[in-house]
Design an enzyme around this catalytic site. Structure first.
Site, PDB file in Angstrom:
ATOM      1  CG  ASP A 160      14.951  -5.549  -0.264  1.00  0.00           C
ATOM      2  OD1 ASP A 160      15.115  -6.164  -1.323  1.00  0.00           O
ATOM      3  OD2 ASP A 160      15.610  -4.532   0.046  1.00  0.00           O
ATOM      4  CD  GLU A 219      -0.256  -8.956  16.628  1.00  0.00           C
ATOM      5  OE1 GLU A 219      -0.941  -8.248  15.850  1.00  0.00           O
ATOM      6  OE2 GLU A 219       0.645  -8.484  17.349  1.00  0.00           O
TER       7      GLU A 219
HETATM    8  C1  BGC Z   1      16.550  -6.212  -4.121  1.00  0.00           C
HETATM    9  C2  BGC Z   1      17.178  -5.308  -5.127  1.00  0.00           C
HETATM   10  C3  BGC Z   1      17.328  -3.938  -4.504  1.00  0.00           C
HETATM   11  C4  BGC Z   1      18.061  -4.013  -3.162  1.00  0.00           C
HETATM   12  C5  BGC Z   1      17.901  -2.760  -2.374  1.00  0.00           C
HETATM   13  C6  BGC Z   1      17.631  -6.250  -3.093  1.00  0.00           C
HETATM   14  O1  BGC Z   1      18.224  -7.289  -2.723  1.00  0.00           O
HETATM   15  O2  BGC Z   1      16.222  -7.490  -4.586  1.00  0.00           O
HETATM   16  O3  BGC Z   1      16.447  -5.258  -6.320  1.00  0.00           O
HETATM   17  O4  BGC Z   1      18.049  -3.111  -5.361  1.00  0.00           O
HETATM   18  O5  BGC Z   1      17.599  -5.066  -2.374  1.00  0.00           O
HETATM   19  O6  BGC Z   1      16.631  -2.681  -1.827  1.00  0.00           O
END
Ligand code: BGC
Ligand code: MG
Length: 548
Positions: free
Chosen positions: A215, A275
């Site tokens: 993310d 790993e």
């Molecule tokens: C996720 C979102 C989230 C954000 C914060 C993003 O890009 O896809 O759904 O709200 O990151 O974590």
């Protein structure tokens, strides 16, 4: 803290084919809305296990499961308060182990969503960090003094609205949050933070996951000098999400993200991945101005992530043939030995059939185009059913982003409503209880059950198109050469070894002709378009193959 039970890694074939992810079709599961198993109206891990057959039947090679970790759920799991456990709402670690085992039996790889740029403010690390300026974790988050007039240290903004700084009366300092104020930003400049996060990575790899969706990968580091971002001129504000209404898009994000220190951290991350042979990561790169450049930086050289997730086809305007030509050429020129992952829909944007106002035929043509691209492909749950965006009333809204910017921007709930499995049940077979977001009534007729055995259905189309992509690996992996074409038509050649595949897409409702380059071409009878020839009906695609 719960007691962590470490288990032996599962034996899967990923070591035998460490580049399994190149060209793969990845199915994104938003667990809250996929399948509920206990009647609480929220989808869960046992629900996913129950529906893995659907994904296997679709032909996807991997699943990416949006966060299911312990969380106060203010951003629906993207605010993690324990990275090593499953939120009780979604099940248990034992359920997750069963999920991996069952997925692997079906030949499906499992990617989980690691949200390590920030945590929840309820995470033990933040609770400790905010307690004083001198505790062991004082520097684990991004703390800064106020300016002399009491205002925040600089002009950085939160994507979800307002300043990116929240005042803390105990420490008498501000802390940084790029999203909600309940999602404080971890300070990855601190090596102890990096070590703790890499231990989390190992924890899940040992449990048998095949990889990660990372993310907000380009948000990991901030400028330690806390310099102001420069303003972005109005005509350059081209963000994918809420471009017009969100002032976050009025800045050039030079200092709050995209920092060069990230490359060194990603090398450390990759060393941990390596790993576990065959493990991979796809980084989500959100940046309207420099997205492509950063994707190339992060995925080239074989020492950082394997691929990056692109926002290029997540925006509002219906992509024309010229837009595809421009983006795909830019990528071919810039990506080097890196790798892209393409998507039209996800849990953050309006579903593409609605976003681009597509008819059924147009949706199929765009889907065929997506599944013919060089790179890996992410499909979002419900895309295979041709679901339109659900209309969610203000009183049913859950997403804080939508509540903040309503009604100019309605947030992300319309793409997060439950999946319709059957038509003859008001909750679509999603849950025996009241779903956390209402089942859209216009989705019921599009249920899996209603489409599964109909050869003409959207679901059958996706199955055939995925099978077509898999039986011609040149589509996922082969070299890409753009061909000249009239307006509204996109044409390219893919080539790998002695195989050439000609692809043409009529992105319009008017018939046109696909001119094949010289060669001995055979039209592909296994592609899901009837009567394939050079004559392209409205929204028709043409595939032809040549062995040289
Ligand atoms: C996720 C979102 C989230 C954000 C914060 C993003 O890009 O896809 O759904 O709200 O990151 O974590
Ligand atoms: Mg449930």
């Amino acid at each position: 803290m719960n007691v962590i039970q470490e288990i032996e890694p599962l034996k899967v074939d990923k070591a035998a084919n460490p580049t399994w992810w190149r060209g793969a079709v990845i199915y994104q599961i938003y667990p809250r809305s996929f399948q509920d198993s206990n009647g609480d109206g929220v989808g869960d891990l046992p629900g996913i296990i129950r529906r893995l057959d659907h994904i296997a039947g679709l032909g996807a090679e991997a699943i990416w499961i949006s966060p299911f970790f312990t969380s106060p759920m203010l951003d629906f799991g993207y605010d993690v308060s324990d990275y090593r456990d499953v939120d009780p709402m979604f099940g248990t670690l034992a359920d997750f182990d069963t999920l991996i085992a069952r997925a692997h039996e079906l030949g499906i790889k499992v990617l989980i969503d690691l949200v390590i740029s920030h945590s929840s403010d309820q995470h033990d690390w933040f609770v400790e960090s905010r307690a004083s300026r001198s505790n062991a974790k004082a520097d684990w988050y991004v703390w800064a003094d106020a300016k002399s007039d009491g205002s925040p240290p600089n002009n950085w903004l939160s994507i979800f609205g307002g300043p990116a700084w929240e005042w803390d009366g105990k420490r008498m300092q501000y802390y940084l949050h790029n999203f909600l104020k309940e999602q404080p930003d971890l300070n990855l400049h601190n090596p102890d933070v990096q070590d703790a996060l890499l231990d989390v990575v190992r924890f899940w790899l040992k449990r048998g996951v095949d990889g990660f969706r990372l993310d907000t990968i380009n948000f990991y580091f901030h400028d330690q000098k806390l310099r102001d971002n420069p303003a972005l001129p109005a005509d350059a504000r081209n963000a994918t999400i809420a471009p017009a209404v969100n002032p976050y898009n009025w800045q050039e994000h030079l200092y709050d993200k995209n920092r060069p220190e990230n490359l060194e951290f990603l090398r450390r991350f990759r060393a941990v991945l390596d790993e576990f042979p065959g493990a991979m990561a796809v980084g989500e790169v959100g940046d309207a101005q420099r997205g492509m450049e950063i994707q190339a930086q992060y995925s080239t050289g074989g020492d950082k992530v394997q691929m990056c997730y692109s926002f290029e086809f997540l925006s509002g305007a219906t992509p024309s043939a010229a837009y595809f030509e421009e983006v795909l050429t830019r990528f071919e020129d810039g990506i080097g030995d890196g790798w892209a992952c393409w998507a039209f829909s996800n849990h953050d944007v309006e579903r593409y059939a609605s976003r681009w106002s597509l008819s059924d035929a147009a949706t199929r043509c765009y889907a065929a185009l997506l599944l013919s691209l060089r790179g890996s492909i992410c499909l979002y749950q419900g895309e295979e059913l041709g679901l339109p965006e659900a209309d969610v009333a203000f009183e049913d809204l859950q997403d804080p982003y939508g509540i903040q910017f309503w009604p100019e921007f309605k947030g992300r709930d319309g793409c997060r409503t439950p999946i319709p499995w059957v038509s003859d049940n008001q909750n679509g077979g999603f849950s025996a209880g009241r779903p956390w977001l209402p089942m859209a009534s216009d989705h019921l007729g599009l249920s899996v059950d209603a489409q599964a055995n109909k050869p003409e259905s959207m679901l059958s189309f996706y199955r055939q198109m995925i099978a077509f992509r898999k039986s011609h690996p040149v589509l996922g992996q082969g070299a890409f050469t753009l061909l000249q074409a009239p307006d509204d038509q996109l044409r390219f050649i893919r080539q790998e070894g002695g195989t050439r595949m000609f692809c043409a897409f009529n992105l319009s409702g008017t018939p046109s002709k696909a001119e094949l380059p010289p060669g001995t071409w055979t039209f592909c009878k296994d592609a899901p378009f009837a009567g394939m020839s050079q004559d392209l009906g409205p929204w028709q695609a043409c595939f032809a193959i040549e062995e040289i």
